[in-house]
Design a protein around this motif. Sequence first.
Motif, PDB file in Angstrom:
ATOM      1  N   PRO A   1       2.397   2.060 -12.561  1.00 18.30           N
ATOM      2  CA  PRO A   1       2.251   3.013 -13.658  1.00 18.30           C
ATOM      3  C   PRO A   1       1.093   2.641 -14.589  1.00 18.30           C
ATOM      4  CG  PRO A   1       4.421   1.917 -13.731  1.00 18.30           C
ATOM      5  CD  PRO A   1       3.686   1.347 -12.572  1.00 18.30           C
TER       6      PRO A   1
ATOM      7  N   TRP B   1       0.860  -1.185   0.000  1.00 15.51           N
ATOM      8  CA  TRP B   1       0.000   0.000   0.000  1.00 15.51           C
ATOM      9  C   TRP B   1       0.885   1.219   0.000  1.00 15.51           C
ATOM     10  CZ3 TRP B   1      -0.378   4.081   3.463  1.00 15.51           C
ATOM     11  CH2 TRP B   1      -1.561   4.832   3.484  1.00 15.51           C
ATOM     12  N   VAL B   2       0.763   2.029  -1.041  1.00 13.21           N
ATOM     13  CA  VAL B   2       1.589   3.232  -1.131  1.00 13.21           C
ATOM     14  C   VAL B   2       0.675   4.443  -1.235  1.00 13.21           C
ATOM     15  CG1 VAL B   2       3.286   4.476  -2.538  1.00 13.21           C
ATOM     16  CG2 VAL B   2       3.472   2.006  -2.266  1.00 13.21           C
ATOM     17  N   PRO B   3       0.760   5.365  -0.285  1.00 15.11           N
ATOM     18  CA  PRO B   3      -0.088   6.555  -0.367  1.00 15.11           C
ATOM     19  C   PRO B   3       0.514   7.588  -1.312  1.00 15.11           C
ATOM     20  CG  PRO B   3       1.297   6.699   1.579  1.00 15.11           C
ATOM     21  CD  PRO B   3       1.647   5.385   0.890  1.00 15.11           C
TER      22      PRO B   3
ATOM     23  N   SER C   1       7.459  -6.986  -6.596  1.00  9.90           N
ATOM     24  CA  SER C   1       8.720  -6.269  -6.838  1.00  9.90           C
ATOM     25  C   SER C   1       8.466  -4.772  -6.661  1.00  9.90           C
ATOM     26  CB  SER C   1       9.319  -6.640  -8.194  1.00  9.90           C
ATOM     27  OG  SER C   1       8.366  -6.587  -9.212  1.00  9.90           O
ATOM     28  N   SER C   2       8.090  -4.078  -7.714  1.00  9.63           N
ATOM     29  CA  SER C   2       7.835  -2.649  -7.542  1.00  9.63           C
ATOM     30  C   SER C   2       6.471  -2.413  -6.899  1.00  9.63           C
ATOM     31  CB  SER C   2       7.887  -1.940  -8.897  1.00  9.63           C
ATOM     32  OG  SER C   2       7.430  -0.618  -8.757  1.00  9.63           O
ATOM     33  N   PRO C   3       6.400  -1.584  -5.846  1.00 11.29           N
ATOM     34  CA  PRO C   3       5.106  -1.321  -5.203  1.00 11.29           C
ATOM     35  C   PRO C   3       4.294  -0.247  -5.936  1.00 11.29           C
ATOM     36  CG  PRO C   3       6.843  -0.202  -4.008  1.00 11.29           C
ATOM     37  CD  PRO C   3       7.512  -0.939  -5.141  1.00 11.29           C
ATOM     38  N   LEU C   4       4.803   0.229  -7.057  1.00  9.53           N
ATOM     39  CA  LEU C   4       4.103   1.287  -7.798  1.00  9.53           C
ATOM     40  C   LEU C   4       3.341   0.683  -8.969  1.00  9.53           C
ATOM     41  CD1 LEU C   4       7.085   3.759  -7.788  1.00  9.53           C
ATOM     42  CD2 LEU C   4       5.104   3.784  -6.274  1.00  9.53           C
TER      43      LEU C   4
END
Lengths: 350, 181
Positions: free
Chosen positions: B65, B35-37, B60-63
């Motif tokens: 795109p 969870w990324v705010p 892997s990447s928490p983002l």
Amino acid sequence: MQKMLMEGNEAVAESALRAGCTHYFGYPITPQTELSEYLAREMPKRKDCFFMQAESEIAAINMVLGASSAGARAMTSSSGPGISLKQEGISYIAACSLPCVIVNMERGGPGLGNIAPSQADYFQAVKGGGHGDYRLIVLAPNSVQELADLTVDAFDLADKYRNPVMILGDGLLGQMMESVEFKKSSKNDVSKKTWATRGAKGRKPNIINSLYLNPVELEQVNLKLQEKYREIEKNEKRCEFYEMEDAEYAIVAFGIMSRIAKSVVNEARQKGIKAGLIRPITLWPFPSKKIAGAAEKTKAFIVTELNAGQMVEDVRLAVNGKKPVHFIGRLGGMLLTPQQLMEKLEEVAK
Amino acid sequence: MEEKIISAGFGGQGVLLIGKILALAGLSDGKQVSWVPSYGPEMRGGTANCTVIISSSEISSPLAPMPDSIIIMNKPSLEAFEPLLRKGGLLVMNSSLIDVKPKRSDIKAFSVPANDIAEKDAGNVKAANMVMLGAYAALSDSVSMDSVKKALEGEMKGEKQKFLPVNMKALELGAAAAKKK
């Protein structure tokens, strides 16, 4: 132990308590404030713990010096500008051979900058942001779980070598939530801290000091520190290799960028590009030999960081001209997208 | 299986809580979650969003795109995130506050009048986020409705327990609205 959903900053705080940290001194700054907030809530509930929001970052680091001198496991945390303010104290702590843990959840800089994630404090952390010939052990976790695990290791390493340890994270790592399991714990063994100033009843007083006006004496102090640093370099280097067995192109990244790099390695493999990832976990001591070893097998390196190119200098020293070392980064709190890294990799692999 | 979700809206609408409950639900389903705010200096009335990833393997990447699903509670967020949604991805949007149709035709779009349902049927407009979450949970395979309910119960304990009934009702009404389509 059940897995919990927790923010990176909070995981460091909880883990510090489980590592026997009894003294915390800090001053709020985004993006690490949740760490102080957690300890401000939890520490007063415990009899042996002491939490203080100091009047400034400078006061906080000097309080750490005091608590550590008396044998406590002490910690402070901040971000970019606050860590800059602490540098004088960090140099004193290193000179006095005192253990402590310092957390830097990096934000965009220089100056007051912004509160977005960055890795631009690498030089400051690794090359000594304060004055004089000293080293910090610098740990660079890349997940909430590793933040928790390495916080315990940080306290143990600090006591083992009587040296300050820095946990170098960033605003994204500090504020994201992931599942975490608190598997590790540790205790402060005060009885082993025979150097601590805990009252000199029945023994000669211990003196903790960093002022040596006689250069002959100060050189000896320095030589002892250097001896310790060689010992740390021998024992404590940590590094993760991912898909490196047959890799032709090695991406080198630490902290949050290593997560983005890992997704690019996976994607590249699907496209038929043999990419791998080297992730230094200790930024100092730097895993130079591992990287030098990889230079024997790979065609090229791509270093990626959220800065203008800092760790890349250490990678170039390790590779020592054997293979080309490329760099791609973003500045000022911007994140590098997997797509941008993929394009760079494809360009290098052409 | 890996599902990347962005939940977006005005600050104060509870888009971060949507994400947190999704992450907790994924966790109790035995999945990996992140969870990324949105990490700007956000304020009430400004825009806010978070990215949640629920995966059966290591994240892997928490983002994200290019998200698989977007939960959109206001018009500025639709403009910001509709272009990012992957082809064939799921858009759940709050038609109470969004008076336009999605531009793309290569996505699965679903409108739910979340504010109206929350206010008239659940009894509190502030539960509009749970209507959206209920609709998403009914439309997506990434989390089970049971886990979402369990996560909501876990979140609304102690002082917050008094808010549980209205939120639970909003969740169920959102799911029912989605199933009707």
